[in-house]
Design a protein around this motif. Structure first.
Motif, PDB file in Angstrom:
ATOM      1  N   GLY A 139       8.012   2.899   4.874  1.00  8.70           N
ATOM      2  CA  GLY A 139       9.310   2.368   4.461  1.00  8.70           C
ATOM      3  C   GLY A 139      10.258   3.464   4.004  1.00  8.70           C
ATOM      4  O   GLY A 139      11.461   3.409   4.264  1.00  8.70           O
ATOM      5  N   ALA A 140       9.719   4.482   3.335  1.00  4.43           N
ATOM      6  CA  ALA A 140      10.547   5.600   2.873  1.00  4.43           C
ATOM      7  C   ALA A 140      11.157   6.343   4.050  1.00  4.43           C
ATOM      8  O   ALA A 140      12.316   6.761   3.998  1.00  4.43           O
ATOM      9  CB  ALA A 140       9.722   6.554   2.017  1.00  4.43           C
ATOM     10  N   LYS A 141      10.396   6.486   5.116  1.00  3.48           N
ATOM     11  CA  LYS A 141      10.910   7.168   6.316  1.00  3.48           C
ATOM     12  C   LYS A 141      12.077   6.377   6.911  1.00  3.48           C
ATOM     13  O   LYS A 141      13.120   6.938   7.237  1.00  3.48           O
ATOM     14  CB  LYS A 141       9.790   7.329   7.344  1.00  3.48           C
TER      15      LYS A 141
ATOM     16  N   PHE B  12      17.004   3.750  -6.888  1.00  2.00           N
ATOM     17  CA  PHE B  12      15.669   3.180  -6.771  1.00  2.00           C
ATOM     18  C   PHE B  12      15.467   2.262  -7.966  1.00  2.00           C
ATOM     19  O   PHE B  12      15.668   2.673  -9.110  1.00  2.00           O
ATOM     20  CB  PHE B  12      14.591   4.269  -6.797  1.00  2.00           C
ATOM     21  N   ILE B  13      15.091   1.034  -7.700  1.00  2.00           N
ATOM     22  CA  ILE B  13      14.786   0.096  -8.773  1.00  2.00           C
ATOM     23  C   ILE B  13      13.269   0.041  -8.875  1.00  2.00           C
ATOM     24  O   ILE B  13      12.606  -0.618  -8.092  1.00  2.00           O
ATOM     25  CB  ILE B  13      15.396  -1.291  -8.499  1.00  2.00           C
ATOM     26  N   GLY B  14      12.764   0.802  -9.816  1.00  2.00           N
ATOM     27  CA  GLY B  14      11.326   0.902 -10.013  1.00  2.00           C
ATOM     28  C   GLY B  14      10.850   2.334  -9.865  1.00  2.00           C
ATOM     29  O   GLY B  14      11.148   2.998  -8.871  1.00  2.00           O
ATOM     30  N   LEU B  15      10.152   2.800 -10.858  1.00  2.00           N
ATOM     31  CA  LEU B  15       9.669   4.176 -10.866  1.00  2.00           C
ATOM     32  C   LEU B  15       8.555   4.394  -9.850  1.00  2.00           C
ATOM     33  O   LEU B  15       8.443   5.467  -9.262  1.00  2.00           O
ATOM     34  CB  LEU B  15       9.189   4.548 -12.269  1.00  2.00           C
ATOM     35  N   THR B  16       7.738   3.379  -9.614  1.00  2.00           N
ATOM     36  CA  THR B  16       6.625   3.529  -8.675  1.00  2.00           C
ATOM     37  C   THR B  16       7.133   3.768  -7.260  1.00  2.00           C
ATOM     38  O   THR B  16       6.657   4.666  -6.565  1.00  2.00           O
ATOM     39  CB  THR B  16       5.704   2.298  -8.716  1.00  2.00           C
ATOM     40  N   GLY B  17       8.097   2.984  -6.836  1.00  2.00           N
ATOM     41  CA  GLY B  17       8.670   3.173  -5.504  1.00  2.00           C
ATOM     42  C   GLY B  17       9.293   4.543  -5.350  1.00  2.00           C
ATOM     43  O   GLY B  17       9.110   5.212  -4.334  1.00  2.00           O
ATOM     44  N   TYR B  18      10.016   4.976  -6.372  1.00  2.00           N
ATOM     45  CA  TYR B  18      10.615   6.313  -6.337  1.00  2.00           C
ATOM     46  C   TYR B  18       9.527   7.376  -6.228  1.00  2.00           C
ATOM     47  O   TYR B  18       9.617   8.292  -5.422  1.00  2.00           O
ATOM     48  CB  TYR B  18      11.464   6.552  -7.588  1.00  2.00           C
ATOM     49  N   ARG B  19       8.498   7.251  -7.047  1.00  2.00           N
ATOM     50  CA  ARG B  19       7.420   8.246  -7.062  1.00  2.00           C
ATOM     51  C   ARG B  19       6.744   8.338  -5.699  1.00  2.00           C
ATOM     52  O   ARG B  19       6.508   9.427  -5.181  1.00  2.00           O
ATOM     53  CB  ARG B  19       6.386   7.902  -8.128  1.00  2.00           C
ATOM     54  N   ILE B  20       6.470   7.201  -5.086  1.00  2.00           N
ATOM     55  CA  ILE B  20       5.794   7.214  -3.793  1.00  2.00           C
ATOM     56  C   ILE B  20       6.725   7.732  -2.695  1.00  2.00           C
ATOM     57  O   ILE B  20       6.326   8.537  -1.862  1.00  2.00           O
ATOM     58  CB  ILE B  20       5.243   5.815  -3.450  1.00  2.00           C
ATOM     59  N   CYS B  21       7.977   7.303  -2.708  1.00  2.00           N
ATOM     60  CA  CYS B  21       8.928   7.743  -1.675  1.00  2.00           C
ATOM     61  C   CYS B  21       9.268   9.221  -1.790  1.00  2.00           C
ATOM     62  O   CYS B  21       9.399   9.914  -0.788  1.00  2.00           O
ATOM     63  CB  CYS B  21      10.214   6.926  -1.756  1.00  2.00           C
ATOM     64  N   CYS B  22       9.423   9.698  -3.002  1.00  2.00           N
ATOM     65  CA  CYS B  22       9.898  11.069  -3.207  1.00  2.00           C
ATOM     66  C   CYS B  22       8.801  12.035  -3.628  1.00  2.00           C
ATOM     67  O   CYS B  22       9.036  13.236  -3.705  1.00  2.00           O
ATOM     68  CB  CYS B  22      11.025  11.071  -4.230  1.00  2.00           C
ATOM     69  N   GLY B  23       7.636  11.510  -3.935  1.00  2.71           N
ATOM     70  CA  GLY B  23       6.507  12.368  -4.256  1.00  2.71           C
ATOM     71  C   GLY B  23       6.591  13.075  -5.588  1.00  2.71           C
ATOM     72  O   GLY B  23       6.009  14.139  -5.758  1.00  2.71           O
TER      73      GLY B  23
ATOM     74  N   SER C  40       0.835  -1.204   0.000  1.00 10.33           N
ATOM     75  CA  SER C  40       0.000   0.000   0.000  1.00 10.33           C
ATOM     76  C   SER C  40       0.870   1.255   0.000  1.00 10.33           C
ATOM     77  O   SER C  40       2.053   1.218   0.359  1.00 10.33           O
ATOM     78  CB  SER C  40      -0.916   0.013   1.225  1.00 10.33           C
ATOM     79  N   THR C  41       0.261   2.351  -0.387  1.00  7.70           N
ATOM     80  CA  THR C  41       0.971   3.631  -0.378  1.00  7.70           C
ATOM     81  C   THR C  41       1.448   3.973   1.022  1.00  7.70           C
ATOM     82  O   THR C  41       2.571   4.455   1.207  1.00  7.70           O
ATOM     83  CB  THR C  41       0.061   4.750  -0.930  1.00  7.70           C
ATOM     84  N   SER C  42       0.629   3.698   2.032  1.00  8.31           N
ATOM     85  CA  SER C  42       1.046   4.004   3.408  1.00  8.31           C
ATOM     86  C   SER C  42       2.234   3.137   3.825  1.00  8.31           C
ATOM     87  O   SER C  42       3.134   3.607   4.530  1.00  8.31           O
ATOM     88  CB  SER C  42      -0.117   3.848   4.387  1.00  8.31           C
ATOM     89  N   GLU C  43       2.283   1.882   3.374  1.00  9.09           N
ATOM     90  CA  GLU C  43       3.444   1.033   3.672  1.00  9.09           C
ATOM     91  C   GLU C  43       4.699   1.587   2.997  1.00  9.09           C
ATOM     92  O   GLU C  43       5.781   1.597   3.592  1.00  9.09           O
ATOM     93  CB  GLU C  43       3.194  -0.400   3.202  1.00  9.09           C
TER      94      GLU C  43
END
Length: 98
Positions: free
Chosen positions: A15-17, A33-44, A8-11
């Protein structure tokens, strides 16, 4: 997990924190970052593969597409090219420091 859809986005944000705290503690010069989705969610922010001006936890950021076979948007050749770009980016940083 079997795929990013199970996180989930909250997870991701929790995790980003934790990730940011570890990066601030260990202070690597570059993170990838391996994956654009993870980068986008972590870094906004939405970005394409490659290096980014934005820093994360004090480290330079490089993003490559997901290496998952489910990632049909990027071919194996494109992923290999991104990894080569990362290698070159790190080599350039090292040569600039010496």
């Amino acid at each position: 997990t079997h795929g990013i859809h199970e996180v989930s986005t909250s997870e991701f944000r929790r995790g980003a924190k934790v990730l940011r705290e570890k990066i601030e503690r260990y202070r690597p010069r570059v993170i990838c970052f391996i994956g654009l989705t993870g980068y986008r969610i972590c870094c906004g922010t939405e970005k394409s593969p490659g290096t980014h001006a934005q820093r994360f936890g004090g480290a330079s950021v490089f993003v490559i597409p997901s290496t998952s076979p489910r990632n049909a948007r990027y071919s194996l050749e494109m992923i290999v090219a991104a990894l080569r770009d990362l290698k070159e980016y790190i080599a350039n940083l090292r040569s600039a420091e010496s």
